[in-house]
Design an enzyme around this catalytic site. Structure first.
Site, short mmCIF file in Angstrom:
data_model
loop_
_atom_site.label_atom_id
_atom_site.label_comp_id
_atom_site.label_asym_id
_atom_site.label_seq_id
_atom_site.Cartn_x
_atom_site.Cartn_y
_atom_site.Cartn_z
N CYS A 44 0.82 -1.21 0.00
CA CYS A 44 0.00 0.00 0.00
C CYS A 44 0.85 1.26 0.00
CB CYS A 44 -0.94 0.00 1.20
SG CYS A 44 -2.04 1.43 1.22
N CYS A 49 -1.46 1.65 -3.09
CA CYS A 49 -2.49 2.68 -2.89
C CYS A 49 -1.94 4.10 -2.84
CB CYS A 49 -3.25 2.42 -1.58
SG CYS A 49 -3.46 0.71 -1.15
N LYS A 52 0.05 5.34 -6.04
CA LYS A 52 -0.94 5.35 -7.12
C LYS A 52 -1.88 6.55 -6.98
CE LYS A 52 -4.41 2.85 -6.57
NZ LYS A 52 -5.15 1.62 -6.21
N TYR A 185 -9.44 -3.11 -11.10
CA TYR A 185 -9.27 -1.73 -10.66
C TYR A 185 -7.87 -1.20 -10.93
CZ TYR A 185 -6.98 -3.38 -6.37
OH TYR A 185 -6.11 -3.94 -5.47
N GLU A 189 -7.37 2.07 -13.22
CA GLU A 189 -6.76 3.23 -12.59
C GLU A 189 -5.53 3.70 -13.36
OE1 GLU A 189 -8.11 2.42 -7.95
OE2 GLU A 189 -6.22 1.61 -8.69
N HIS A 444 -27.72 21.26 -0.41
CA HIS A 444 -27.86 21.79 -1.77
C HIS A 444 -26.97 23.02 -1.97
CE1 HIS A 444 -29.88 22.54 -5.56
NE2 HIS A 444 -30.00 23.81 -5.20
N GLU A 449 -26.55 15.07 -2.68
CA GLU A 449 -27.96 15.20 -2.30
C GLU A 449 -28.84 14.23 -3.08
OE1 GLU A 449 -30.14 18.83 -3.59
OE2 GLU A 449 -28.24 19.40 -4.54
#
Length: 465
Positions: A44, A49, A52, A185, A189, A444, A449
């Site tokens: 990682c 992770c 990356k 992934y 990525e 908002h 939302e």
């Protein structure tokens, strides 16, 4: 600990899971050592992770500059790959140093070398200083946390000319053309990373669509969106052979296409890092997928050996490895048998645009929810792109158990999806109903939302699925 052992606990692998288990156990008063054959921090921090994500952020600026022009900005920019690599490497070294320092502060002995089992209580560590010097260490209990490694297809002609995701972090120069093989992934990525940095990018995957295992709406939506970012996507096809020429690497594909690129990267999966660990000498068994076989409490087939993280191939996520480490410590050293709950774990794909998901896909829910499911879907253009003429769209999807009305799945593709899904995961994990989501007042104007204003069902299934 009896006097016959050097340590109460010996940990093999100083990634996120191994480090957490070692620190907790040492802080609890036990004598602990940890061995790392490369750099403290594991996949990682060092080659996964974290670097990356830095690359994703670097590559996304081009898209932000384009968006800025719609708001009246004039942007002139260029990218310096060597400068980025230097900054990235400095930060990774800093983080690795912090991990090592925290181990020291907790009283953990750090052994810089590769550990191999001699028997269930003994490892031989070959120091990584190149001298070949070895050291024999014994421990009452041993924890294996060696993670995973990229898988490269054996037997493919020309595969020796290709790189994996790990080499992608250290390319000496940015290629003009790259082909990425894979649809998971990591492949998606890196396709976004290189395309964002101006590299002509092709993504090839043998399956019918990218991100196998994700919700089908997510897969289809993201495939369309990444093509809008300039990525050429080839599906249902794979390599026959790879040929190195004077001008580049030539891909000969099963469909007859012949394409040339400067770099070919394979991101076709990762496998547990168990090779040459001497597991058979310790009595540690592997399952049919080549991962270390463990029970619900992470114990292996050997009475004094446990395993956590990607090497067990249960749920290969860094935060999960950390939670498994905590559960191991609670079970073994605090007389509190614990295991991690793998239900409703949120995850993100840092593609461009990114993906955030938690819970069940629509297909999974239809096979799980006996009374059927209610599905709520919206697709819209983000407010940020109102001035740019962009046709990029956000996807948001809620999957609801028709009987209990609990929201069992949330799927988002669009800007800030990973940030949104972390908070949505709390609601899914807590088992909140669609009515409770609806009762939450919207903020908002935001994209998020939409998650609490979806009213119209896309479909309703009353069958058993």
């Amino acid at each position: 600990m009896t006097d016959s052992y050097d340590y109460d606990l010996f940990v093999i692998g100083a990634g996120s899971g191994g480090v957490r288990a070692a620190r907790l156990t040492a802080l609890g008063g036990k004598k602990v050592a940890i061995a790392e054959e490369y750099r403290v921090g594991g996949t990682c921090v060092i080659r996964g992770c974290v670097p990356k994500k830095f690359m994703v952020m670097a590559s996304d600026f081009a898209h932000q500059f384009h968006t800025a022009e719609g708001y009246g900005w004039t942007v002139e920019a260029s990218f310096d790959w060597p400068k980025f690599l230097q900054a990235k490497d400095v930060e990774i070294a800093r983080l690795s140093g912090i991990y090592a320092a925290n181990l020291g502060k907790a009283g953990v002995d750090l052994v810089n070398g590769r550990a191999v089992f001699k028997d269930a209580h003994t490892v031989e560590v070959t120091h990584r200083d190149g001298t070949g010097e070895t050291r024999t260490i014994t421990a009452e209990k041993i924890l294996i946390a060696t993670g995973g490694r990229p898988w490269m297809p054996e037997g493919l002609e020309g595969i020796e000319h290709c790189i994996s995701s790990e080499e992608a972090f250290h390319l000496p120069e940015l290629p003009k053309r790259i082909m990425i093989a894979g649809g998971g992934y990591i492949a998606v990525e890196f396709a976004g990373i290189f395309a964002g940095l101006g590299v002509e990018t092709t993504l090839i995957y043998r399956g019918p669509n990218i991100l196998r295992g994700f919700d089908d709406d997510v897969r289809a939506h993201l495939a369309g969106e990444i093509e809008k970012r300039g990525i050429k996507v080839i599906l249902g096809c794979q390599h026959q052979k790879i040929e190195k020429t004077e001008t580049g690497l030539v891909s000969h594909l099963e469909n007859g296409m012949v394409l040339e690129h400067d770099v070919i990267m394979f991101a076709t999966g990762r496998v547990p890092h168990v090779k040459d660990l001497g597991l058979e000498k310790a009595g540690v068994s592997l399952n049919d997928k080549g991962a270390i076989e463990v029970d619900t409490l992470s114990k292996t087939s050997a009475d004094n050996i446990w395993a956590i993280g990607d090497v067990t191939d249960r749920m290969n996520l860094t935060p999960v490895a950390i939670r498994e480490a905590v559960a191991f410590h609670e079970t073994v050293y605090r007389n509190n048998p614990s295991h991690f709950d793998y239900e409703a774990v949120a995850t993100a794909v840092f593609s461009q645009p990114p993906v955030g998901v938690v819970g069940l896909s629509e297909s999974e829910a239809r096979h799980t929810c006996s009374a059927g499911v209610d599905v709520y879907v919206t697709r819209f253009r983000p407010m940020k792109y109102a001035f740019t003429g962009s046709d990029e769209r956000v996807l948001m999807k809620l999957v609801v158990d028709a009987a209990s009305q609990k929201v069992v799945g949330v799927h988002i593709v669009g800007p800030e999806a990973p940030e949104m899904i972390q908070l949505a995961a709390i609601a899914v994990k807590a088992g909140l109903t669609k009515a409770q989501w609806d009762a939450t007042c919207a903020v908002h104007p935001t994209m998020a939302e939409e998650l609490v204003t979806l009213k119209e069902k896309q479909s309703q299934d009353t069958s058993a699925g």
